[in-house]
Motif scaffolding. Structure first.
Motif, PDB file in Angstrom:
ATOM      1  N   VAL A   2      53.726  30.496  27.086  1.00  0.00           N
ATOM      2  CA  VAL A   2      53.688  31.664  27.951  1.00  0.00           C
ATOM      3  C   VAL A   2      52.772  31.395  29.141  1.00  0.00           C
ATOM      4  N   GLN A   3      53.239  31.734  30.313  1.00  0.00           N
ATOM      5  CA  GLN A   3      52.423  31.611  31.529  1.00  0.00           C
ATOM      6  C   GLN A   3      52.438  32.932  32.287  1.00  0.00           C
ATOM      7  N   LEU A   4      51.272  33.332  32.758  1.00  0.00           N
ATOM      8  CA  LEU A   4      51.111  34.518  33.588  1.00  0.00           C
ATOM      9  C   LEU A   4      50.430  34.093  34.865  1.00  0.00           C
ATOM     10  N   VAL A   5      51.045  34.362  36.001  1.00  0.00           N
ATOM     11  CA  VAL A   5      50.492  33.934  37.279  1.00  0.00           C
ATOM     12  C   VAL A   5      50.337  35.146  38.188  1.00  0.00           C
ATOM     13  N   GLU A   6      49.081  35.467  38.512  1.00  0.00           N
ATOM     14  CA  GLU A   6      48.791  36.608  39.382  1.00  0.00           C
ATOM     15  C   GLU A   6      48.801  36.201  40.847  1.00  0.00           C
ATOM     16  N   SER A   7      49.073  37.164  41.695  1.00  0.00           N
ATOM     17  CA  SER A   7      48.994  36.964  43.141  1.00  0.00           C
ATOM     18  C   SER A   7      48.735  38.310  43.806  1.00  0.00           C
ATOM     19  N   GLY A  35      49.512  44.387  30.846  1.00  0.00           N
ATOM     20  CA  GLY A  35      48.393  45.168  31.367  1.00  0.00           C
ATOM     21  C   GLY A  35      47.600  44.432  32.414  1.00  0.00           C
ATOM     22  N   TRP A  36      46.753  45.194  33.083  1.00  0.00           N
ATOM     23  CA  TRP A  36      45.796  44.651  34.037  1.00  0.00           C
ATOM     24  C   TRP A  36      44.382  44.974  33.560  1.00  0.00           C
ATOM     25  N   PHE A  37      43.523  43.995  33.671  1.00  0.00           N
ATOM     26  CA  PHE A  37      42.105  44.135  33.368  1.00  0.00           C
ATOM     27  C   PHE A  37      41.326  43.608  34.570  1.00  0.00           C
ATOM     28  N   ARG A  38      40.046  43.937  34.627  1.00  0.00           N
ATOM     29  CA  ARG A  38      39.235  43.397  35.712  1.00  0.00           C
ATOM     30  C   ARG A  38      37.830  43.104  35.227  1.00  0.00           C
ATOM     31  N   PRO A  88      34.565  50.127  47.032  1.00  0.00           N
ATOM     32  CA  PRO A  88      33.787  48.892  46.804  1.00  0.00           C
ATOM     33  C   PRO A  88      33.608  48.590  45.312  1.00  0.00           C
ATOM     34  N   GLU A  89      33.520  49.617  44.485  1.00  0.00           N
ATOM     35  CA  GLU A  89      33.348  49.380  43.047  1.00  0.00           C
ATOM     36  C   GLU A  89      34.617  48.854  42.379  1.00  0.00           C
ATOM     37  N   ASP A  90      35.719  48.777  43.096  1.00  0.00           N
ATOM     38  CA  ASP A  90      36.930  48.139  42.570  1.00  0.00           C
ATOM     39  C   ASP A  90      36.881  46.618  42.730  1.00  0.00           C
ATOM     40  N   THR A  91      35.878  46.118  43.410  1.00  0.00           N
ATOM     41  CA  THR A  91      35.734  44.679  43.598  1.00  0.00           C
ATOM     42  C   THR A  91      35.571  43.975  42.261  1.00  0.00           C
ATOM     43  N   ALA A  92      36.442  43.002  41.997  1.00  0.00           N
ATOM     44  CA  ALA A  92      36.437  42.296  40.717  1.00  0.00           C
ATOM     45  C   ALA A  92      37.514  41.221  40.741  1.00  0.00           C
ATOM     46  N   VAL A  93      37.486  40.383  39.722  1.00  0.00           N
ATOM     47  CA  VAL A  93      38.622  39.515  39.448  1.00  0.00           C
ATOM     48  C   VAL A  93      39.573  40.297  38.551  1.00  0.00           C
ATOM     49  N   TYR A  94      40.826  40.380  38.949  1.00  0.00           N
ATOM     50  CA  TYR A  94      41.835  41.129  38.209  1.00  0.00           C
ATOM     51  C   TYR A  94      42.713  40.157  37.418  1.00  0.00           C
ATOM     52  N   TYR A  95      42.859  40.479  36.140  1.00  0.00           N
ATOM     53  CA  TYR A  95      43.614  39.635  35.228  1.00  0.00           C
ATOM     54  C   TYR A  95      44.833  40.370  34.693  1.00  0.00           C
ATOM     55  N   ILE A 110      45.447  41.363  22.846  1.00  0.00           N
ATOM     56  CA  ILE A 110      45.951  40.508  23.917  1.00  0.00           C
ATOM     57  C   ILE A 110      46.498  39.212  23.358  1.00  0.00           C
ATOM     58  N   GLY A 111      47.670  38.838  23.869  1.00  0.00           N
ATOM     59  CA  GLY A 111      48.248  37.564  23.483  1.00  0.00           C
ATOM     60  C   GLY A 111      47.895  36.467  24.468  1.00  0.00           C
ATOM     61  N   TYR A 112      48.077  36.749  25.751  1.00  0.00           N
ATOM     62  CA  TYR A 112      47.834  35.754  26.789  1.00  0.00           C
ATOM     63  C   TYR A 112      47.216  36.425  28.013  1.00  0.00           C
ATOM     64  N   TRP A 113      46.401  35.602  28.729  1.00  0.00           N
ATOM     65  CA  TRP A 113      45.780  36.026  29.977  1.00  0.00           C
ATOM     66  C   TRP A 113      46.285  35.166  31.123  1.00  0.00           C
ATOM     67  N   GLY A 114      46.319  35.770  32.305  1.00  0.00           N
ATOM     68  CA  GLY A 114      46.526  34.994  33.509  1.00  0.00           C
ATOM     69  C   GLY A 114      45.205  34.405  33.972  1.00  0.00           C
ATOM     70  N   GLN A 115      45.247  33.698  35.095  1.00  0.00           N
ATOM     71  CA  GLN A 115      44.042  33.011  35.581  1.00  0.00           C
ATOM     72  C   GLN A 115      43.167  33.921  36.430  1.00  0.00           C
ATOM     73  N   GLY A 116      43.697  35.057  36.858  1.00  0.00           N
ATOM     74  CA  GLY A 116      42.930  36.024  37.631  1.00  0.00           C
ATOM     75  C   GLY A 116      43.120  35.883  39.133  1.00  0.00           C
ATOM     76  N   THR A 117      42.945  37.000  39.815  1.00  0.00           N
ATOM     77  CA  THR A 117      42.999  37.016  41.282  1.00  0.00           C
ATOM     78  C   THR A 117      41.871  37.910  41.795  1.00  0.00           C
ATOM     79  N   GLN A 118      41.180  37.444  42.830  1.00  0.00           N
ATOM     80  CA  GLN A 118      40.008  38.157  43.331  1.00  0.00           C
ATOM     81  C   GLN A 118      40.412  39.302  44.249  1.00  0.00           C
ATOM     82  N   VAL A 119      39.830  40.454  44.007  1.00  0.00           N
ATOM     83  CA  VAL A 119      39.958  41.604  44.895  1.00  0.00           C
ATOM     84  C   VAL A 119      38.568  41.976  45.387  1.00  0.00           C
ATOM     85  N   THR A 120      38.408  42.027  46.691  1.00  0.00           N
ATOM     86  CA  THR A 120      37.125  42.378  47.289  1.00  0.00           C
ATOM     87  C   THR A 120      37.314  43.546  48.249  1.00  0.00           C
TER      88      THR A 120
END
Length: 123
Positions: A2-7, A35-38, A88-95, A110-120
């Motif tokens: 399984v692969q999850l790729v965020e963008s 789901g989405w986590f941060r 500003p408090e939404d700033t995080a890496v989103y997975y 959780i079964g699998y995680w993506g690598q994450g994408t930065q939101v600033t």
């Protein structure tokens, strides 16, 4: 495998919008809740939103209700997170994450995680 790729992450000002995407491969996508986590610097990873396999059930953290919308396109094996009125408090890496078992309405395990994408979000 399984692969999850965020963008879709990036930098925006407070009040702005971003749309995250997560492309999944390696399993029957529509059978699994997603789901989405941060995770912000110095803080634990936290739940943001989830969506059932059919898309009929969604859950949101209180901090994002009314501002974020999770959706999925099972034909394209993709989920999205539309983020409006960013703070500003939404700033995080989103997975992006997938549930461990099929036919669940949430991502409690959780079964699998993506690598994450930065939101600033700047103030």
């Amino acid at each position: 495998q399984v692969q999850l790729v965020e963008s879709g992450g990036g930098l925006t000002q407070a009040g702005g919008s971003l749309r995250l995407s997560c492309a999944a491969s390696g399993r029957t996508f529509s059978n699994y809740a997603m789901g989405w986590f941060r995770q912000a610097p110095g803080k634990e990873r936290e739940f943001v939103a989830s969506i059932s396999g059919s898309g009929g059930t969604t859950y949101y953290a209180d901090s994002v209700k009314g501002r974020f919308t999770i959706s999925r396109d099972n034909a394209k094996n993709t989920i999205h997170l539309q983020m409006n009125s960013l703070k500003p408090e939404d700033t995080a890496v989103y997975y992006c994450a997938t549930s461990r078992e099929p036919f669940k309405v949430s991502v409690a395990r959780i079964g699998y995680w993506g690598q994450g994408t930065q939101v600033t979000v700047s103030s």
